[in-house]
Design a protein around this motif. Structure first.
Motif, PDB file in Angstrom:
ATOM      1  N   MET A   1     -55.031  -8.661 -34.875  1.00  0.00           N
ATOM      2  CA  MET A   1     -54.987 -10.137 -34.687  1.00  0.00           C
ATOM      3  C   MET A   1     -54.411 -10.808 -35.945  1.00  0.00           C
ATOM      4  O   MET A   1     -54.992 -10.694 -37.026  1.00  0.00           O
ATOM      5  CB  MET A   1     -56.423 -10.613 -34.443  1.00  0.00           C
ATOM      6  N   THR A   2     -53.299 -11.465 -35.805  1.00  0.00           N
ATOM      7  CA  THR A   2     -52.682 -12.122 -36.961  1.00  0.00           C
ATOM      8  C   THR A   2     -53.226 -13.544 -37.099  1.00  0.00           C
ATOM      9  O   THR A   2     -53.212 -14.319 -36.138  1.00  0.00           O
ATOM     10  CB  THR A   2     -51.143 -12.193 -36.787  1.00  0.00           C
ATOM     11  N   LYS A   3     -53.713 -13.848 -38.291  1.00  0.00           N
ATOM     12  CA  LYS A   3     -54.250 -15.193 -38.521  1.00  0.00           C
ATOM     13  C   LYS A   3     -53.112 -16.087 -39.009  1.00  0.00           C
ATOM     14  O   LYS A   3     -52.446 -15.752 -40.002  1.00  0.00           O
ATOM     15  CB  LYS A   3     -55.348 -15.152 -39.578  1.00  0.00           C
ATOM     16  N   ILE A   4     -52.914 -17.206 -38.305  1.00  0.00           N
ATOM     17  CA  ILE A   4     -51.799 -18.080 -38.697  1.00  0.00           C
ATOM     18  C   ILE A   4     -52.250 -19.524 -38.924  1.00  0.00           C
ATOM     19  O   ILE A   4     -53.262 -19.981 -38.373  1.00  0.00           O
ATOM     20  CB  ILE A   4     -50.651 -18.091 -37.649  1.00  0.00           C
ATOM     21  N   ILE A  27     -52.791 -13.503 -31.760  1.00  0.00           N
ATOM     22  CA  ILE A  27     -52.762 -14.535 -32.797  1.00  0.00           C
ATOM     23  C   ILE A  27     -54.075 -15.299 -32.813  1.00  0.00           C
ATOM     24  O   ILE A  27     -54.617 -15.653 -31.759  1.00  0.00           O
ATOM     25  CB  ILE A  27     -51.600 -15.527 -32.523  1.00  0.00           C
ATOM     26  N   GLU A  28     -54.576 -15.548 -34.023  1.00  0.00           N
ATOM     27  CA  GLU A  28     -55.681 -16.493 -34.161  1.00  0.00           C
ATOM     28  C   GLU A  28     -55.152 -17.699 -34.935  1.00  0.00           C
ATOM     29  O   GLU A  28     -54.682 -17.550 -36.079  1.00  0.00           O
ATOM     30  CB  GLU A  28     -56.842 -15.847 -34.919  1.00  0.00           C
ATOM     31  N   ILE A  29     -55.209 -18.873 -34.314  1.00  0.00           N
ATOM     32  CA  ILE A  29     -54.716 -20.079 -34.999  1.00  0.00           C
ATOM     33  C   ILE A  29     -55.855 -20.627 -35.863  1.00  0.00           C
ATOM     34  O   ILE A  29     -56.834 -21.168 -35.349  1.00  0.00           O
ATOM     35  CB  ILE A  29     -54.265 -21.172 -34.005  1.00  0.00           C
ATOM     36  N   LEU A  30     -55.709 -20.503 -37.183  1.00  0.00           N
ATOM     37  CA  LEU A  30     -56.765 -21.019 -38.073  1.00  0.00           C
ATOM     38  C   LEU A  30     -56.661 -22.534 -38.199  1.00  0.00           C
ATOM     39  O   LEU A  30     -57.634 -23.195 -38.563  1.00  0.00           O
ATOM     40  CB  LEU A  30     -56.656 -20.388 -39.451  1.00  0.00           C
TER      41      LEU A  30
END
Ligand code: BDR
Ligand code: CA
Length: 310
Positions: A1-4, A27-30
């Motif tokens: 999971m890429t944190k963006i 994707i995890e939208i921070l």
């Protein structure tokens, strides 16, 4: 999971970028941060709130950022995005909550606090990102990479030789390109080919879902504006390709090149000057996207709107 963190100026294609990221399992939208660009800071911020309200993602932290470039006057793009920045359909009232802090501080604090390295995905002028890197250069240690929509090697849309996002704030863009972090440039060389065709837009309109019945007409407006201005036959959803490249890096093919940004040129403000023939002897600082798999990308995009309709 890429944190963006998605830093944007919605904008039709910024909206598509938000929508694609919001449904991606990878994707995890921070957070989403807004910047003045396609329209004024007021309008891009309000549009981001409307979009989050529309897709029911009021949970995503939202922070408003810079209202003007680092040293220049703001230039906006109503000729492409209309008076509101999102002309073509009625979006819901902006009800989504927002943070009581500046986008630049949100970016700094979020990057510092994260246990994993963060990917920054800027899809507007690079003012917020440039300011964050100037104010707190130590955050670089916790940034994995920057995958940005902007610039071009061969194409242009603002003046001959330069692209809108970089043209609007070339000084901020230079900070970003030369910051020493891995940068991927998703520029017009690939995004101007990444079209939702008029036929695909009609198809989307025919789905009749809650989201597609708003996104379809917005894409129609955006495609028509691009046809009028540039003769492009479809909606080039530039910003969404940057998100797609984070989800699936194989959607674009890149060359590793040295890229600098023109800040002084009389005729070439904001040009992303790429050392294609490696004549400078400078080490490459940027992965430059030069080819795109349009079918895969548009497939991802259509699927994301379908998911949001469900
Ligand atoms: C870029 O400029 C803006 O109008 C779009 O939202 C995109 O980020 C394309 O040049
Ligand atoms: Ca944008």
């Amino acid at each position: 999971m890429t944190k963006i963190i998605l830093d944007c100026d919605p904008g039709h294609d910024d909206m598509m970028a938000i929508m694609l990221a919001s449904v991606s399992k990878d994707i995890e939208i921070l957070g989403i941060t807004t910047v003045a660009g396609n329209q004024t800071g007021d309008k891009t911020f309000e549009n981001a709130r409307r979009i989050l309200t529309l897709i029911g993602r009021e949970d995503i932290p939202l922070a408003r950022g810079a209202d003007k470039p680092l040293v220049r006057e703001l230039m906006i793009a109503p000729q492409i995005h209309g008076k509101s920045g999102l002309d073509g359909a009625e979006l819901p009232e902006p009800l989504s909550p927002y943070l009581d802090c500046h986008a630049v501080d949100f970016i700094i604090d979020t990057v510092k606090a994260s246990k994993e390295k963060i990917t920054l995905v800027p899809t507007g002028p690079l003012t917020n990102i440039g300011l964050a890197l100037i104010k707190a250069p130590e955050i670089k240690a916790n940034i994995k990479e920057i995958v940005l929509m902007g610039g071009a090697v061969y194409d242009s849309n603002m003046i001959p030789g330069s692209e809108f996002n970089i043209f609007v704030d070339p000084e901020a863009a230079r900070e970003v390109f030369l910051c020493g972090l891995p940068v991927t440039m998703i520029g017009l060389d690939v995004t101007n080919k990444s079209l939702i065709t008029f036929e695909q837009i009609e198809e989307m309109c025919s789905w009749g879902g809650r989201i597609s019945s708003i996104v379809g007409p917005l894409m129609k407006f955006f495609a028509q504006a691009n046809l009028n201005m540039f003769g492009i036959k479809g909606a080039p959803i530039h910003d969404a390709l940057a998100v797609a490249a984070v989800i699936n890096p194989d959607v674009v093919e890149c060359e590793h090149l040295f890229v600098d940004v023109e800040t002084k040129g009389e005729l070439t403000r904001g040009q992303t000057v790429a050392d294609v023939y490696k004549v400078t002897g400078k080490a490459p600082n940027c992965r430059v996207a030069l080819k795109v798999d349009v079918d895969v990308f548009i497939g991802m995009m259509m699927e994301s709107i379908r998911k949001l309709d469900e």
